[in-house]
Design an enzyme around this catalytic site. Structure first.
Site, PDB file in Angstrom:
ATOM      1  N   LYS A  74       0.782  -1.257  -0.010  1.00  0.00           N
ATOM      2  CA  LYS A  74      -0.005  -0.012  -0.079  1.00  0.00           C
ATOM      3  C   LYS A  74       0.884   1.239   0.064  1.00  0.00           C
ATOM      4  O   LYS A  74       2.194   1.182   0.450  1.00  0.00           O
ATOM      5  CB  LYS A  74      -0.865  -0.086   1.207  1.00  0.00           C
ATOM      6  CG  LYS A  74      -2.057   0.996   1.444  1.00  0.00           C
ATOM      7  CD  LYS A  74      -3.131   0.662   0.211  1.00  0.00           C
ATOM      8  CE  LYS A  74      -4.305  -0.053   0.918  1.00  0.00           C
ATOM      9  NZ  LYS A  74      -5.440  -0.355   0.201  1.00  0.00           N
TER      10      LYS A  74
ATOM     11  N   GLY B  63     -20.551   6.128   3.134  1.00  0.00           N
ATOM     12  CA  GLY B  63     -19.371   6.474   2.219  1.00  0.00           C
ATOM     13  C   GLY B  63     -19.958   6.398   0.755  1.00  0.00           C
ATOM     14  O   GLY B  63     -20.880   5.514   0.449  1.00  0.00           O
TER      15      GLY B  63
ATOM     16  N   GLY C 116     -18.340   7.190  -2.151  1.00  0.00           N
ATOM     17  CA  GLY C 116     -17.064   7.350  -3.026  1.00  0.00           C
ATOM     18  C   GLY C 116     -17.473   6.301  -4.077  1.00  0.00           C
ATOM     19  O   GLY C 116     -18.557   5.982  -4.689  1.00  0.00           O
ATOM     20  N   ASN C 117     -16.269   5.525  -4.693  1.00  0.00           N
ATOM     21  CA  ASN C 117     -16.422   4.756  -5.684  1.00  0.00           C
ATOM     22  C   ASN C 117     -17.114   3.510  -5.242  1.00  0.00           C
ATOM     23  O   ASN C 117     -18.112   3.075  -6.016  1.00  0.00           O
ATOM     24  CB  ASN C 117     -14.943   4.481  -6.382  1.00  0.00           C
ATOM     25  CG  ASN C 117     -15.093   3.428  -7.078  1.00  0.00           C
ATOM     26  OD1 ASN C 117     -15.718   3.369  -8.253  1.00  0.00           O
ATOM     27  ND2 ASN C 117     -14.051   2.340  -7.194  1.00  0.00           N
ATOM     28  N   ALA C 118     -16.724   2.966  -4.315  1.00  0.00           N
ATOM     29  CA  ALA C 118     -17.277   1.695  -3.852  1.00  0.00           C
ATOM     30  C   ALA C 118     -18.725   1.867  -3.316  1.00  0.00           C
ATOM     31  O   ALA C 118     -19.713   1.220  -3.650  1.00  0.00           O
ATOM     32  CB  ALA C 118     -16.425   1.159  -2.550  1.00  0.00           C
ATOM     33  N   GLY C 119     -19.064   2.960  -2.605  1.00  0.00           N
ATOM     34  CA  GLY C 119     -20.348   3.153  -1.999  1.00  0.00           C
ATOM     35  C   GLY C 119     -21.365   3.472  -2.999  1.00  0.00           C
ATOM     36  O   GLY C 119     -22.786   3.058  -2.927  1.00  0.00           O
TER      37      GLY C 119
HETATM   38  N1  GLU Z   1      -6.910  -0.247  -3.263  1.00  0.00           N
HETATM   39  C1  GLU Z   1      -7.895  -1.239  -3.296  1.00  0.00           C
HETATM   40  C2  GLU Z   1      -7.937  -2.218  -2.332  1.00  0.00           C
HETATM   41  O1  GLU Z   1      -7.517  -1.790  -1.002  1.00  0.00           O
HETATM   42  C3  GLU Z   1      -7.532  -2.120  -4.751  1.00  0.00           C
HETATM   43  C4  GLU Z   1      -5.956  -2.598  -4.837  1.00  0.00           C
HETATM   44  C5  GLU Z   1      -5.454  -3.111  -6.013  1.00  0.00           C
HETATM   45  O2  GLU Z   1      -6.371  -2.925  -7.325  1.00  0.00           O
HETATM   46  O3  GLU Z   1      -4.215  -3.148  -6.272  1.00  0.00           O
HETATM   47  O4  GLU Z   1      -8.207  -3.428  -2.614  1.00  0.00           O
END
Ligand code: GLU
Length: 429
Positions: free
Chosen positions: A119, A231, A233-236
């Site tokens: 990350k 939330g 955003g994208n996921a929500g």
């Molecule tokens: N940021 C996303 C996660 O937390 C996706 C990570 C990715 O696609 O490498 O799973």
């Protein structure tokens, strides 16, 4: 000791330890105990392989210099190149990045991708930056990181407050530095630059495959099920769309950083998305009443979806949750103390690194397409994602039941065991 923690919505004063990496290590320790691994194995797993801390200075549009701090943590690479997103958020720190890199390791192993976990992040507020500034910052970050990442080393992707456009600049910068085309160095790119169809909604879609399975264990029917989402955003926003349009659920509440909205009969998700586009918040959507982020957790609903930041469900609000299923699209939304309360209340928790693994799974598809300079169809992406998520969900529930533990520990046991097996085979332990 009393810890004050700001989760971007509200300041909680609580004696609970909310440090993300402490929580990640507590959970790992618990999993190691269940797996009957000794201290040596725990020690081999509990710290990242590499933590890169960067500092760089950039000229802003107003002519002033600004110094940024940034990170990349490669947690464990036993199963393959490390993978994980890049956050651009003002509140991040190395503890959070390390915790999220650990989660990525368990996430990739849980859905059985041949990848390790990583990350990254830059401490900044993209909402207050111009496009030009964002591009310069994205390129600078990759310039500093270019020797540590690569399609066979570590592959970044979008995360909180980062977008396909940012991924495009990052890929371009990497390719300029290396003098090659390397689309698989980064995922979550725009379609035009080798992004995968289905990547933008993949985290949400993966979660809905889990919901479809989880609901079979209850007497709730998907059609008309009442959903609350923290939330937007994208996921929500994508999960709201899929649940409303394809599953016939009723979205009764949602929230963003400015507050929440509620209508007990449900509201139209497309109107909410439009409203957010024009006013930059969902608050004020016609036909809804305003609620706080805190209220949202305690509403009468069937399914509660934390889709924002970590530490949303803590000891204090867990007791009042009425939902029967919690769908963790965010990373790390529930603390260990809250987990115990939810387990006692018999609430089905679909744990984060299983539930939101759809994102990295389609990222992995994008990497493969990048290596072959090939494109899959939406149908191919969806079918394979469905197969992978459904299997991981079933394996997790089975493992949790076998060991009479909660779903999170079921998922941890599967993942940690896979990582340990890979480390043993490599002769690392
Ligand atoms: N940021 C996303 C996660 O937390 C996706 C990570 C990715 O696609 O490498 O799973």
């Amino acid at each position: 000791m009393e810890i004050t923690y700001t989760n971007n919505f509200k300041e909680y004063k609580t004696p609970e330890n909310l440090d993300p990496f402490t929580i990640a290590q507590q959970q790992l320790r618990h999993a190691c105990e269940l797996l009957e691994y000794d201290e040596q194995i725990y020690n081999a797993l509990s710290e990242p392989e590499r933590l890169i801390i960067l500092k760089f200075t950039m000229r802003m549009d107003n002519g002033r210099l600004k110094t940024f701090k940034a990170f990349r943590c490669q947690f464990n690479s036993a199963r393959g190149p490390t993978k994980g997103g890049i956050i651009g958020h003002p509140d991040e720190n190395s503890s959070l990045i390390k915790a999220l890199a650990a989660l990525m390791t368990w996430k990739c192993a849980c859905v059985d991708l041949p990848l390790g976990g990583a990350k990254g992040g830059v401490i900044c507020n993209p909402k207050e930056m111009s496009n030009n500034e964002l591009e310069r910052l994205a390129r600078l970050y990759i310039r500093k990181l270019s020797e540590f990442i690569g399609p066979r080393i570590d592959i970044p992707a979008p995360d909180v407050y980062t977008t396909p456009q940012i991924m495009a600049w990052m890929m371009d910068e990497y390719e300029v530095i290396k003098g090659i085309k390397a689309p698989s160095v980064i995922t979550g790119k725009p379609l035009e630059l080798g992004g995968s169809v289905g990547r933008i909604s993949a985290t949400a879609r993966g979660g809905t495959f889990c919901i479809r399975e989880a609901i079979k264990e209850t007497d709730i029917s998907l059609k008309g099920a009442k959903i609350a989402i923290q939330g937007f955003g994208n996921a929500g926003s994508h999960v709201a769309e899929i649940l409303q349009d394809e599953f016939g659920c009723k979205i009764v509440a949602a929230s963003d950083t400015k507050g929440g909205i509620y209508n007990k009969n449900g509201f139209n998700v497309h109107k909410a998305i439009e409203h957010k586009k024009t006013t930059s918040t969902i608050v004020g959507l016609e036909g809804t009443q305003q609620i706080s982020n805190e209220d949202l957790f305690e509403l009468n609903c069937d399914i509660l979806i934390p889709a924002a930041l970590e530490n949303a469900i803590i000891k204090r609000n867990a007791t009042n949750i009425e939902a029967k299923i919690i769908v963790e699209l965010a990373n790390g939304p529930t603390t260990p103390a809250a987990d115990e309360i939810l387990f006692e209340k018999d609430i089905i928790v679909i744990p984060d690194f299983l539930c939101n693994a759809g994102g990295v799974t389609v990222s992995y598809f994008e990497m493969i397409q990048g290596f072959y300079l090939h494109r899959w169809t939406a149908q191919e992406v969806d079918n394979l994602l469905n197969r992978i998520m459904t299997k991981a969900y079933k394996d997790t529930i089975l493992r949790a039941n076998l060991n009479e533990t909660n779903n999170r520990m079921g998922a941890y046991m599967i993942s940690v065991e896979r990582v340990v097996d890979a480390m043993k085979l490599r002769g690392w332990i």
